[in-house]
Write an enzyme that holds these catalytic residues in place. Structure first.
Site, PDB file in Angstrom:
ATOM      1  N   GLY A 103      -2.158 -22.078  23.977  1.00 33.58           N
ATOM      2  CA  GLY A 103      -1.685 -21.078  24.935  1.00 33.58           C
ATOM      3  C   GLY A 103      -2.761 -20.339  25.469  1.00 33.58           C
ATOM      4  O   GLY A 103      -2.615 -19.492  26.445  1.00 33.58           O
ATOM      5  N   MET A 105      -5.919 -21.464  26.818  1.00 34.64           N
ATOM      6  CA  MET A 105      -6.704 -22.096  27.645  1.00 34.64           C
ATOM      7  C   MET A 105      -5.827 -22.595  28.793  1.00 34.64           C
ATOM      8  O   MET A 105      -4.529 -22.605  28.775  1.00 34.64           O
ATOM      9  CB  MET A 105      -7.725 -23.031  27.198  1.00 34.64           C
ATOM     10  CG  MET A 105      -8.407 -22.566  25.988  1.00 34.64           C
ATOM     11  SD  MET A 105      -9.747 -21.337  26.430  1.00 34.64           S
ATOM     12  CE  MET A 105     -10.678 -22.429  26.843  1.00 34.64           C
ATOM     13  N   ARG A 560      -2.275   2.324 -14.897  1.00 33.62           N
ATOM     14  CA  ARG A 560      -2.969   3.539 -14.176  1.00 33.62           C
ATOM     15  C   ARG A 560      -2.207   4.687 -14.996  1.00 33.62           C
ATOM     16  O   ARG A 560      -1.041   5.084 -14.490  1.00 33.62           O
ATOM     17  CB  ARG A 560      -2.947   3.797 -12.724  1.00 33.62           C
ATOM     18  CG  ARG A 560      -4.120   2.833 -12.146  1.00 33.62           C
ATOM     19  CD  ARG A 560      -4.143   3.165 -10.839  1.00 33.62           C
ATOM     20  NE  ARG A 560      -5.194   2.595  -9.947  1.00 33.62           N
ATOM     21  CZ  ARG A 560      -5.045   1.619  -9.170  1.00 33.62           C
ATOM     22  NH1 ARG A 560      -3.759   0.786  -8.994  1.00 33.62           N
ATOM     23  NH2 ARG A 560      -6.251   0.980  -8.644  1.00 33.62           N
ATOM     24  N   GLY A 764     -13.714  -2.463 -11.833  1.00 28.19           N
ATOM     25  CA  GLY A 764     -13.241  -1.600 -10.723  1.00 28.19           C
ATOM     26  C   GLY A 764     -13.618  -1.688  -9.382  1.00 28.19           C
ATOM     27  O   GLY A 764     -14.711  -0.741  -9.166  1.00 28.19           O
ATOM     28  N   ASP A 767     -14.112   1.463  -7.080  1.00 28.16           N
ATOM     29  CA  ASP A 767     -14.994   2.578  -6.892  1.00 28.16           C
ATOM     30  C   ASP A 767     -16.483   1.696  -7.130  1.00 28.16           C
ATOM     31  O   ASP A 767     -17.342   2.454  -6.526  1.00 28.16           O
ATOM     32  CB  ASP A 767     -14.900   3.161  -8.337  1.00 28.16           C
ATOM     33  CG  ASP A 767     -14.010   4.269  -8.179  1.00 28.16           C
ATOM     34  OD1 ASP A 767     -14.282   4.848  -7.394  1.00 28.16           O
ATOM     35  OD2 ASP A 767     -12.677   4.376  -9.069  1.00 28.16           O
TER      36      ASP A 767
END
Ligand code: PEP
Ligand code: MG
Length: 880
Positions: A103, A105, A560, A764, A767
């Site tokens: 769709g 061109m 965590r 990690g 960080d």
């Protein structure tokens, strides 16, 4: 140099492997011609010509002669003449790049018609209406695409003539009415473009070819390439092909079909067709098409030939193909084949089915599903337990469910989405001009069109929820409202869309995640056989741990612990600990926290029975736990029997100019060893408790933000000392590991030293990216998109690893760490652990595992399998 490649049965220059030169469409037209599939003959002008034209605005030498020669060849083959007054050759001109851009061109049909040839066409076909309808379509498309004049005015003229003739549809117009449409179109073109419509077919052809080249540069084509990361310098080929007509009466038709169901993957021809219509009518969604099954009744011969062709093409390409076809007076012609876009659910089913059918190998099946798309398999749907009456129900075109505010235009979608709230694009139908709006929206709803309409095809490609052909939805863009079911919803109001059921619902309705099907589990099982990386999850509570385990997580890579501190009764104890004046006060508060942490850890260990669990010691700066609002400060002061001033003073003292680089991570444990001791005790006691229940527990204690060996030494001594104490108290033991996050450049650079004391490393990378790039995780959003747009970073480095910079540090750390400790376990627990390209990089570093959020676990499993399979494939191709 060869610029033009001819295709017709028995005289074909190209083949499927020439995509770069001939574009996908051209290469496949050539391949189908070679296979003997009925394809109208034609030729392809190469992408090289386009590239030359884009750079110089001129055609390379020899192209004009080669195109003329190809036209002569077509004339000989079809026994027609280009511009001939007896039997004119008419062609279509279509773009087609190496990478499919549906769709995006433009196309011109019926090229070669003029005031003379239209009469010949009328004579030969014996159908004046057909000839003049073809002519007016050509004038309209050519003006739109090549001359770039008045699309809307053409529609107005057509509507006017229909009104005068007292008819509703284009098909009902008589020849005289169509003649007057043609006359008025030509007048309009002359007025708007300041010159008459080009009558010479050669001029028309070159106008169309150059317009295709130009269309490569339109903003919508550029936007599409940007989204799908298609290089801007590829260029497009141009396909010039003999016209065949699906609008020559009730024994003619045009349609699109997928060799398998593009929404569900069901192994059955799927698609739609329109009787007595021309190609673009189906895709444009102007008339409502019929389901392909119905063809069996109305055109049984053509249907069985289509089925047979579909089967041949699927076997040949070993892929689910998307076909465009036309039936002209009972004869079937294929106009295009390409690999079919499909929903993720269909992709999984098709891959599994094809492997089971022996068409492809299991390895190929696994590689056929892009890991990121699994998100869609696990897609939301509207909560079935919620009672609602939909405003309207349309065709379910792409699954998923989403709520958002109504917008009516692509521009509004982009602007409103930037405001933060999700938006849903509601339009009569979409066109390629709406692409950016579709990218910005969470869902798309149209009132017209079928499952292969522009909206449906593009939304499926994006994996975005979409409902099309919602006829009962009366969209009034000017008034800024949608009317349905006797109700009015306005611009900016919330609606919810379910792309699986086709429902459009007023307001915000809760959504739920579905159960992935059996095919999904089969494919994931195969992926697991091939991958080398293990996949863990980041989870902080037993419920998330259990979900992740269901998704195949092989342990917890990051728990965590601070997330456990935010519960209501806990936060008070945490604050009491932070605000304590002395060690004794702190010890009393920690004593309150100890049993809570112990029970948290025990729950997680139980959920992960038999699998390793990495628990990280406290990481964030302490002020994050203190209240910011005056009310909360007052409540805390009362609870602790202190003054508001005292609390505010403490908050001020703990304030840091740059907390991300401040008093956090192992620095907290260094200055407050009793916190580390409490957490170590909670972990070891919980482990002993669940081990006594028969749970196989494998705790790994992780020290955050280590930059220096001494920091790790210091924390390790506390952990080991505490563990010894607990073992002595209980006269039992348990195995545990102590390791560290690697999230500072200094940790990478001194990884050899650190590995002396660490039994595992976990990168990690959130960080590590922040500190390596010197780019704040929290503030980068303001300017990072600019960098990504400019290509400074290929993608957001917080989402996809900067393998060149951050990756180099990681490679060094893995190498030096393993040199010192050959059995060092290495993993990653930053957000990158669930990002497929980053997973591939982690595989290349020889890590043991990646860890990511529970819903990304299947994505990471599949990405890890892709990494392993691609590595094997490239090793094999190097050795051969
Ligand atoms: C990290 O930095 O990559 C990480 C996993 O830790 P956090 O996001 O909690 O800082
Ligand atoms: Mg971190």
């Amino acid at each position: 140099m060869k610029h033009v490649y001819f295709f017709s049965r028995g005289q074909t220059d190209g083949d499927r492997d020439m995509r770069d030169l001939l574009g996908g469409k051209g290469a496949n037209l050539a391949e189908m011609s070679r296979l003997g599939v009925p394809v109208p003959p034609g030729f392809t002008v190469t992408t090289e010509v386009c590239r030359h034209h884009l750079l110089t605005h001129h055609l390379p030498d020899g192209v004009e002669e080669q195109v003329s020669e190809a036209i002569r060849r077509l004339e000989r083959l079809t026994e027609k003449q280009f511009g001939g007054a007896d039997d004119p050759l008419l062609v279509s001109v279509r773009s087609g790049g190496a990478v499919s851009m549906p769709g995006m061109m433009d196309t011109v049909l019926n090229l070669g018609l003029n005031d003379q040839t239209v009469e010949a066409l009328a004579r030969i076909s014996g159908n004046e209406c057909f000839a003049y309808d073809s002519y007016r379509r050509f004038l309209q498309m050519y003006s739109d695409v090549v001359l770039e004049v008045g699309h809307r005015s053409f529609e107005a003229i057509l509507s006017d003539v229909k009104r005068q003739a007292g008819v509703e549809t284009d098909n009902e117009l008589e020849a005289d009415a169509l003649r007057s449409v043609v006359r008025r179109y030509k007048e309009l073109i002359e007025t708007e473009s300041d010159s008459p419509f080009p009558e010479k077919p050669e001029d028309q052809l070159w106008g169309a070819i150059e317009a295709v080249f130009r269309s490569w540069r339109t903003p919508r084509a550029q936007a599409y390439r940007k989204t799908y990361r298609i290089p801007h310098d590829l260029g497009t080929a141009v396909n010039v092909q003999t016209m065949v007509y699906g609008n020559r009466g009730t024994d003619s038709a045009t349609g699109v079909a997928f060799t398998r169901n593009a929404a569900t993957g069901e192994p059955k021809l799927f698609g739609e067709f329109l009787i007595n219509a021309q190609g673009e009518d189906v895709v444009a969604g102007i008339r409502d098409p019929l389901a392909i099954d119905q063809m069996q009744e109305v055109m049984p011969d053509a249907y069985s030939e289509l089925l047979e062709t579909a089967r041949r093409l699927e076997t040949h390409y070993r892929e689910m193909e998307d076909l465009e076809f036309t039936i002209e007076k009972g004869t079937l012609y294929l106009l295009q084949t390409r690999s079919g876009k499909r929903t993720a659910r269909a992709a999984v089913r098709i891959a599994v089915d094809m492997a089971n059918e022996g068409l492809i190998s299991r390895e190929e099946a696994v590689l056929r599903v892009e890991p990121d798309r699994l998100d869609e398999v696990l897609h939301s749907m509207v909560d079935p337990s919620v009672d609602f009456r939909p405003l309207a129900v349309g065709n379910p075109a792409s699954p998923g469910a989403a709520s958002g505010r109504i917008v009516f235009t692509a521009k509004e979608a982009v602007e409103e989405a930037a405001g933060g709230d999700p938006v849903i694009l509601v339009r009569t139908e979409t066109s390629p001009d709406d692409f950016e709006g579709m990218v910005a929206a969470v869902a798309i709803v149209t009132s017209r069109g079928g499952k292969s309409s522009h909206a449906a095809v593009v939304a499926r490609g994006m994996g975005k929820c979409c409902v099309v052909g919602t006829k009962d939805l009366e969209i009034d863009e000017a008034a800024g409202e949608v009317r349905a079911d006797g109700k009015i919803v306005r611009r900016g109001d919330w609606i919810t869309v379910d792309g699986a059921s086709g429902e459009v619902i007023e307001g915000r309705i809760p959504t739920v995640k579905p159960e992935p099907g059996e095919d999904f589990h089969t494919l994931m099982g195969w992926a697991d056989e091939f991958r080398k990386l293990r996949v863990r999850t980041n989870a902080d509570n037993p419920a998330d741990a259990a979900t992740a385990r269901e998704f195949g997580a092989q342990g917890i890579g990051l728990c965590r612990t601070e997330h456990m501190f935010f519960g209501e009764e806990r936060i008070d104890a945490v604050r009491e600990m932070i605000l304590a004046d002395d060690k004794a006060g702190r010890a009393a508060a920690l004593a309150k926290l100890l049993p809570m942490q112990r029970s948290d850890f025990a729950g997680i260990f139980r959920a992960m029975d038999g699998l390793p669990v990495t628990i990280r010691l406290l990481d964030p700066p302490l002020h994050e736990f203190l209240p910011a609002e005056a009310d909360e400060v007052r409540r805390l002061a009362e609870g602790l029997g202190r003054s508001v001033d005292e609390i505010e003073g403490a908050v001020a003292r703990l304030h840091e100019a740059n907390p991300m680089l401040g008093h956090r991570g192992c620095r907290l444990g260094y200055s407050h060893p009793e916190i580390t001791a409490m957490q170590a005790r909670a972990i070891i006691e919980a482990a002993l408790e669940v081990a006594a229940e028969g749970v196989d527990v494998l705790p790994e204690i992780m020290v955050p933000l280590v930059g220096h060996l001494d920091e790790l030494d210091n924390q390790r001594a506390i952990v080991d000392g505490t563990a010894r104490d607990v073992f002595a108290e209980q006269d039992r033991k348990i195995d545990y590991l102590v390791g560290t996050m690697i999230e500072l450049p200094r940790a990478c650079l001194t990884a050899g030293e650190i590995a002396e004391r660490a039994e595992f490393f976990s990168f990690g990378t959130n960080d590590l990216t922040q500190t390596t790039l010197g780019l704040s995780r929290d503030d980068a959003g303001n300017f990072l998109p600019l960098y990504v747009e400019a290509g400074v970073y290929a993608s957001d480095p917080f989402q996809s690893l900067d393998t060149v910079g951050v990756g180099r540090l990681m490679r060094l750390a893995v190498h030096e760490g393993r040199e010192k400790r050959p059995d060092l376990k290495v993993g990653i627990c930053g957000e990158h652990g669930g990002d497929p390209p980053s997973v591939v990089f982690c595989h290349s570093l020889g890590m043991e595992y990646v860890s990511c959020s529970p819903f990304r676990v299947p994505v990471a499993r599949l990405a890890a399998a892709h990494a392993a399979l691609k590595e094997t494939a490239s090793a094999e191709s190097e050795s051969s």
